[in-house]
Design a protein around this motif. Sequence first.
Motif, PDB file in Angstrom:
ATOM      1  N   VAL B 125      -6.566   7.674  -2.846  1.00 31.31           N
ATOM      2  CA  VAL B 125      -7.403   5.942  -2.766  1.00 31.31           C
ATOM      3  C   VAL B 125      -7.017   5.866  -1.697  1.00 31.31           C
ATOM      4  O   VAL B 125      -7.167   4.475  -1.183  1.00 31.31           O
ATOM      5  CB  VAL B 125      -6.906   5.644  -4.046  1.00 31.31           C
ATOM      6  CG1 VAL B 125      -5.295   4.967  -4.381  1.00 31.31           C
ATOM      7  CG2 VAL B 125      -7.945   4.358  -4.777  1.00 31.31           C
ATOM      8  N   LEU B 126      -5.258   5.705  -1.574  1.00 36.49           N
ATOM      9  CA  LEU B 126      -4.524   4.940  -0.411  1.00 36.49           C
ATOM     10  C   LEU B 126      -5.205   5.102   0.497  1.00 36.49           C
ATOM     11  O   LEU B 126      -4.966   4.840   1.873  1.00 36.49           O
ATOM     12  CB  LEU B 126      -2.855   5.674  -0.321  1.00 36.49           C
ATOM     13  CG  LEU B 126      -2.355   4.730   0.718  1.00 36.49           C
ATOM     14  CD1 LEU B 126      -2.617   3.226   0.968  1.00 36.49           C
ATOM     15  CD2 LEU B 126      -0.871   5.164   0.550  1.00 36.49           C
ATOM     16  N   THR B 127      -5.711   6.826   1.176  1.00 38.05           N
ATOM     17  CA  THR B 127      -6.362   7.357   1.407  1.00 38.05           C
ATOM     18  C   THR B 127      -7.508   6.510   1.832  1.00 38.05           C
ATOM     19  O   THR B 127      -7.627   6.247   3.604  1.00 38.05           O
ATOM     20  CB  THR B 127      -6.783   8.505   1.488  1.00 38.05           C
ATOM     21  OG1 THR B 127      -5.514   9.334   1.665  1.00 38.05           O
ATOM     22  CG2 THR B 127      -7.639   9.302   3.528  1.00 38.05           C
ATOM     23  N   GLU B 128      -8.070   6.471   0.911  1.00 34.25           N
ATOM     24  CA  GLU B 128      -9.704   5.499   1.298  1.00 34.25           C
ATOM     25  C   GLU B 128      -9.488   4.149   2.172  1.00 34.25           C
ATOM     26  O   GLU B 128     -10.040   3.895   3.035  1.00 34.25           O
ATOM     27  CB  GLU B 128     -10.514   5.331  -0.386  1.00 34.25           C
ATOM     28  CG  GLU B 128     -11.359   5.780   0.095  1.00 34.25           C
ATOM     29  CD  GLU B 128     -12.178   6.057  -1.411  1.00 34.25           C
ATOM     30  OE1 GLU B 128     -13.248   4.922  -1.772  1.00 34.25           O
ATOM     31  OE2 GLU B 128     -11.603   6.016  -2.321  1.00 34.25           O
ATOM     32  N   VAL B 129      -7.751   3.443   1.481  1.00 38.88           N
ATOM     33  CA  VAL B 129      -7.853   2.375   1.754  1.00 38.88           C
ATOM     34  C   VAL B 129      -7.424   1.993   3.321  1.00 38.88           C
ATOM     35  O   VAL B 129      -8.171   1.244   3.917  1.00 38.88           O
ATOM     36  CB  VAL B 129      -6.986   1.342   0.739  1.00 38.88           C
ATOM     37  CG1 VAL B 129      -5.767  -0.218   1.885  1.00 38.88           C
ATOM     38  CG2 VAL B 129      -6.832   1.009  -0.313  1.00 38.88           C
ATOM     39  N   VAL B 130      -6.514   2.809   3.471  1.00 44.04           N
ATOM     40  CA  VAL B 130      -6.262   3.368   5.171  1.00 44.04           C
ATOM     41  C   VAL B 130      -7.556   2.916   5.821  1.00 44.04           C
ATOM     42  O   VAL B 130      -7.416   2.594   7.193  1.00 44.04           O
ATOM     43  CB  VAL B 130      -5.363   4.195   5.099  1.00 44.04           C
ATOM     44  CG1 VAL B 130      -5.174   4.363   6.705  1.00 44.04           C
ATOM     45  CG2 VAL B 130      -3.770   3.127   4.306  1.00 44.04           C
ATOM     46  N   ALA B 131      -8.362   4.008   5.542  1.00 49.11           N
ATOM     47  CA  ALA B 131      -9.559   4.503   6.652  1.00 49.11           C
ATOM     48  C   ALA B 131     -10.266   3.026   6.250  1.00 49.11           C
ATOM     49  O   ALA B 131     -10.161   2.938   7.733  1.00 49.11           O
ATOM     50  CB  ALA B 131     -10.322   5.588   6.026  1.00 49.11           C
ATOM     51  N   LEU B 132     -10.623   2.496   5.750  1.00 49.94           N
ATOM     52  CA  LEU B 132     -11.446   1.203   5.599  1.00 49.94           C
ATOM     53  C   LEU B 132     -10.665   0.053   6.283  1.00 49.94           C
ATOM     54  O   LEU B 132     -11.193  -0.692   6.779  1.00 49.94           O
ATOM     55  CB  LEU B 132     -11.590   0.625   4.265  1.00 49.94           C
ATOM     56  CG  LEU B 132     -12.186   1.413   3.395  1.00 49.94           C
ATOM     57  CD1 LEU B 132     -12.327   0.986   2.391  1.00 49.94           C
ATOM     58  CD2 LEU B 132     -14.070   1.172   3.923  1.00 49.94           C
ATOM     59  N   LYS B 133      -9.148  -0.132   6.467  1.00 49.81           N
ATOM     60  CA  LYS B 133      -8.384  -1.089   6.792  1.00 49.81           C
ATOM     61  C   LYS B 133      -8.500  -0.550   8.637  1.00 49.81           C
ATOM     62  O   LYS B 133      -8.330  -1.693   8.970  1.00 49.81           O
ATOM     63  CB  LYS B 133      -7.350  -1.183   6.335  1.00 49.81           C
ATOM     64  CG  LYS B 133      -6.902  -1.871   4.788  1.00 49.81           C
ATOM     65  CD  LYS B 133      -7.676  -3.312   4.949  1.00 49.81           C
ATOM     66  CE  LYS B 133      -6.711  -4.622   5.589  1.00 49.81           C
ATOM     67  NZ  LYS B 133      -7.520  -5.243   5.194  1.00 49.81           N
ATOM     68  N   MET B 150      -4.725  -6.679  12.387  1.00 45.22           N
ATOM     69  CA  MET B 150      -4.273  -7.215  10.920  1.00 45.22           C
ATOM     70  C   MET B 150      -3.048  -8.615  10.211  1.00 45.22           C
ATOM     71  O   MET B 150      -3.064  -9.678   9.564  1.00 45.22           O
ATOM     72  CB  MET B 150      -3.583  -6.107  10.101  1.00 45.22           C
ATOM     73  CG  MET B 150      -3.858  -4.594  10.293  1.00 45.22           C
ATOM     74  SD  MET B 150      -5.078  -3.990   9.206  1.00 45.22           S
ATOM     75  CE  MET B 150      -6.681  -4.639   9.240  1.00 45.22           C
ATOM     76  N   VAL B 151      -1.947  -8.445  11.585  1.00 45.98           N
ATOM     77  CA  VAL B 151      -0.857  -9.464  11.473  1.00 45.98           C
ATOM     78  C   VAL B 151      -1.177 -10.410  11.719  1.00 45.98           C
ATOM     79  O   VAL B 151      -0.996 -11.630  11.239  1.00 45.98           O
ATOM     80  CB  VAL B 151       0.484  -9.054  12.242  1.00 45.98           C
ATOM     81  CG1 VAL B 151       0.924  -9.983  12.538  1.00 45.98           C
ATOM     82  CG2 VAL B 151       0.737  -7.679  12.416  1.00 45.98           C
ATOM     83  N   PHE B 402      -1.532  -4.933   4.579  1.00 47.35           N
ATOM     84  CA  PHE B 402      -1.388  -3.950   6.227  1.00 47.35           C
ATOM     85  C   PHE B 402      -1.043  -5.217   7.139  1.00 47.35           C
ATOM     86  O   PHE B 402      -2.095  -6.204   7.589  1.00 47.35           O
ATOM     87  CB  PHE B 402      -2.177  -2.940   6.468  1.00 47.35           C
ATOM     88  CG  PHE B 402      -2.126  -2.181   5.521  1.00 47.35           C
ATOM     89  CD1 PHE B 402      -1.656  -0.797   5.492  1.00 47.35           C
ATOM     90  CD2 PHE B 402      -2.725  -1.945   4.808  1.00 47.35           C
ATOM     91  CE1 PHE B 402      -1.622   0.340   4.658  1.00 47.35           C
ATOM     92  CE2 PHE B 402      -3.267  -0.803   4.319  1.00 47.35           C
ATOM     93  CZ  PHE B 402      -2.324   0.299   4.034  1.00 47.35           C
ATOM     94  N   GLY B 403       0.798  -5.379   7.557  1.00 51.33           N
ATOM     95  CA  GLY B 403       0.497  -6.654   8.484  1.00 51.33           C
ATOM     96  C   GLY B 403       1.663  -7.401   7.685  1.00 51.33           C
ATOM     97  O   GLY B 403       1.757  -8.850   8.403  1.00 51.33           O
ATOM     98  N   TYR B 404       1.178  -7.504   6.413  1.00 44.05           N
ATOM     99  CA  TYR B 404       2.383  -8.162   5.229  1.00 44.05           C
ATOM    100  C   TYR B 404       3.409  -8.611   5.488  1.00 44.05           C
ATOM    101  O   TYR B 404       4.470  -9.561   5.800  1.00 44.05           O
ATOM    102  CB  TYR B 404       1.558  -8.683   4.360  1.00 44.05           C
ATOM    103  CG  TYR B 404       1.709  -9.977   3.629  1.00 44.05           C
ATOM    104  CD1 TYR B 404       0.199 -10.634   3.117  1.00 44.05           C
ATOM    105  CD2 TYR B 404       2.984 -10.045   2.671  1.00 44.05           C
ATOM    106  CE1 TYR B 404       1.052 -12.328   2.179  1.00 44.05           C
ATOM    107  CE2 TYR B 404       3.399 -11.000   2.376  1.00 44.05           C
ATOM    108  CZ  TYR B 404       1.825 -12.388   1.867  1.00 44.05           C
ATOM    109  OH  TYR B 404       2.980 -13.468   1.213  1.00 44.05           O
TER     110      TYR B 404
END
Lengths: 489, 489
Positions: B125-133, B150-151, B402-404
């Motif tokens: 699921v992290l792979t999915e999140v990273v791809a979408l982000k 992102m920042v 990401f960027g937080y």
Amino acid sequence: MSAYDELMAFQRETSALGQIAGRLGWDQETVMPRGAAPQRAEEMAAIEAVLHARRSDPRVAEWLEQADPQDDAARAQLRDIRRTYERTVKVPADLAKAIARVTSAAQGTWAQARADEDVAAFLPVLTEVVALKREEGAALAQGGDVYDAMVEDYEPYTTGAQISEIFDQMRPRLVALRAAVLEKPAPQVLAGKFDELTQMRLSQKLATTFGYDLNTGRMDKAVHPFSSGSGLDVRITTRTSETDPFNCFYSTIHEVGHAAYEQGIDLAYALTPLGQGVSMGVHESQSRIYENQLGRSRAFTGWLYDQMIDAFGEFGISDPDAFYATVNGVHNGYIRTEADEVQYNLHIMLRFDLERALMSGDLNVNDLETAWNDRFKADFGYAIDKPSNGCLQDVHWSVGLFGYFPTYSLGNVYAGCLHQALRAAVPDLDAQLATGDTSGATGWLRENLQRHGGLYTPRETIQRACGMQAGPEPFLSYLEEKFGALYGL
Amino acid sequence: MSAYDELMAFQRETSALGQIAGRLGWDQETVMPRGAAPQRAEEMAAIEAVLHARRSDPRVAEWLEQADPQDDAARAQLRDIRRTYERTVKVPADLAKAIARVTSAAQGTWAQARADEDVAAFLPVLTEVVALKREEGAALAQGGDVYDAMVEDYEPYTTGAQISEIFDQMRPRLVALRAAVLEKPAPQVLAGKFDELTQMRLSQKLATTFGYDLNTGRMDKAVHPFSSGSGLDVRITTRTSETDPFNCFYSTIHEVGHAAYEQGIDLAYALTPLGQGVSMGVHESQSRIYENQLGRSRAFTGWLYDQMIDAFGEFGISDPDAFYATVNGVHNGYIRTEADEVQYNLHIMLRFDLERALMSGDLNVNDLETAWNDRFKADFGYAIDKPSNGCLQDVHWSVGLFGYFPTYSLGNVYAGCLHQALRAAVPDLDAQLATGDTSGATGWLRENLQRHGGLYTPRETIQRACGMQAGPEPFLSYLEEKFGALYGL
């Protein structure tokens, strides 16, 4: 997606936003910082504007035209959505805004006037509210009866004339019963002090005893107890008074009646128009039957007596029979919200007649206090001593709630019908209640009424549960029998 | 109405709806019934959809084009509205929905994986999140740097390269300071039990001592303390642990830093884009200076020592100097949120480098655990013992943040600059803090920084308050001086 599915997806979001608006109301009455009030007013206005725009969205009319409902539930959804849509578009946006603005200010003026016992200070803004509500009623009624159009908001498919007919049957018998009861010696009243934390603890036990599910609910304190929310988030509030634990316990049971109704609705209807109580009257029937026919019964008060002895120790009432009499004591008073079962509906009828006359124009706002005081004297036999005990006691009119009051009495009437049917269906009800077991009663109500939510109209809802047309006879017989026995009439 | 006025009226409603969405988050973490979660998810999605539609409303583009701002505040409002509008329309609606759906599920998967110490269960699921982000970042960056885009969400007008430059200056000195401190004998640690109700009572005193206004705020408990809301409704949460009262007290002071910032903003900006903290980094500068430079100073801890003696009696620390050392103890550990001032930023730099590599594609999600563990060993000198102490410890990536992370360290850097300027402006600061008087410090921060809200960019905000460009030197000097003295380096 079909037009029906598109409409329902849109409606689901609208319902979710409606739940949010409701939760803001809960927040305001329970946890909101005092200083947040001005900002909260803007937040409420913003979400109400969103809801108004969605309820009158032109796409809703298109979807309604194209939708092809496949079953009764779908037809009921469309009936409800159409009602709301047509109602919303009938009221000009400027008028709706003016009402929101004026009633928001009027509530503060009313509170101050009540504190100051100053009717004159309230009349100018009430005159404005009445004028705007009459304008709204005329827009809604489109030539029909203005007051009927107001009632529709709270008790759909019910008219002022229908209510009037019911009230005409009730009033003489209630006046007679009240007079007979008050001629008899009054029962003992509660004395002493009752720890408020212990009240809250027993209150929580009462809530779960009546089937309230704390996994999808919570209990807090509020100045005026209320229940709020539908589906999986249904919250109640209660209050405590050191000298009056009954206020706490019966407020709790009352609000649990409302909340159990919301929690009992088939979850398939959650976040749809059918996923909430069908009307204010039917809602009140649930809170009233929980509170009165069940909670104030001889059987249940016997159990409650033992609970109170356990919680507080001896508290000056010698036995369960005396306790039952104390719980159901009838005493002179002025205040609707403090009234007992015998007198409560007389308070409502007074308001019903006056607000109907205000809406028709037969009663001028400036004559309201005199009309209130005269009517009160006629029904109760003694004079109003100060405006906060008279026409300034309720918030309703200041916030534009005309047509709401009668739903309280309809609730009592419906509760009477339901109680009669429930007794027939659960013959050993008293034996259950005497052990603190409400499941026979609450299970029957859930199965026969609560789970349907808005599937049927309010009257159909009651009729299906009871197997008969709703009328005041069962409620009046119940009162006469109960208080006749209690007071040896 | 002018185009500017129309835009601002629209924006005011959007801000009010944004406040409502924030309050739903508060409700969820503090008072919401557990069983309400599925319904709440739909409610949040509904209001987020409304907000998304308003932020990308085509009328906003028209108003922006026609608006003729008359002063700096109006220009800043337009700058902010334009940023938000452009950002919103760049991300396809389907992608935004997919991210919302996947991160909502990923958070649960992460929590379970952390409980099970099972990294492999989290990776798909992290792979999915990273791809979408990354897809979202590419849409936002339009050919520019994905991570920078992102920042921008959390620290406007700041790039990964700028952060990297700051971190490169910090890392060697922090590693060296940490090593030197840990070679010295550790100070005494707190022992025994501390009544949690007394902790909450002292916590409330600390909150008001640091200027938190309870008339427009309130304090509750939450699993993870946070602050929420702007304008007239700014709420904080804290937590208690029987054995660790510092956790409660410094969580409270930290959240009061955030809340005081929101409460300190000029009310003329309330319910507008300028009416909230300008960036996460500047926000964190306030929470950190309250918590650390003020709250963990020798002067203030002297006062706190007396308060704790009053509240709990003798608790095993002999005098204020020993207490100061205990409060500021540096100990080996794995967890970012429990890290002291010396080590905290090393945790952040690790995450910054890893998340930047994830976004650029230089690091594959499947290699994340190894990369984390290697880097930790290099910076801290010992190995991660279990995933919940390593790459599964933070919720951020599971929910798409990401960027937080770097904004936490920017907050520390900014706090260092502000602290230097504050010391120059309030020479007797320590004398004030020693009596529990924070008004010199908090008044200076309010006057020079907090009241401006979003009027200036984040860096301008800091620069105006400090009279210099923000850089890491003041913060590093502060740390080296404070811990050098404490540990006799």
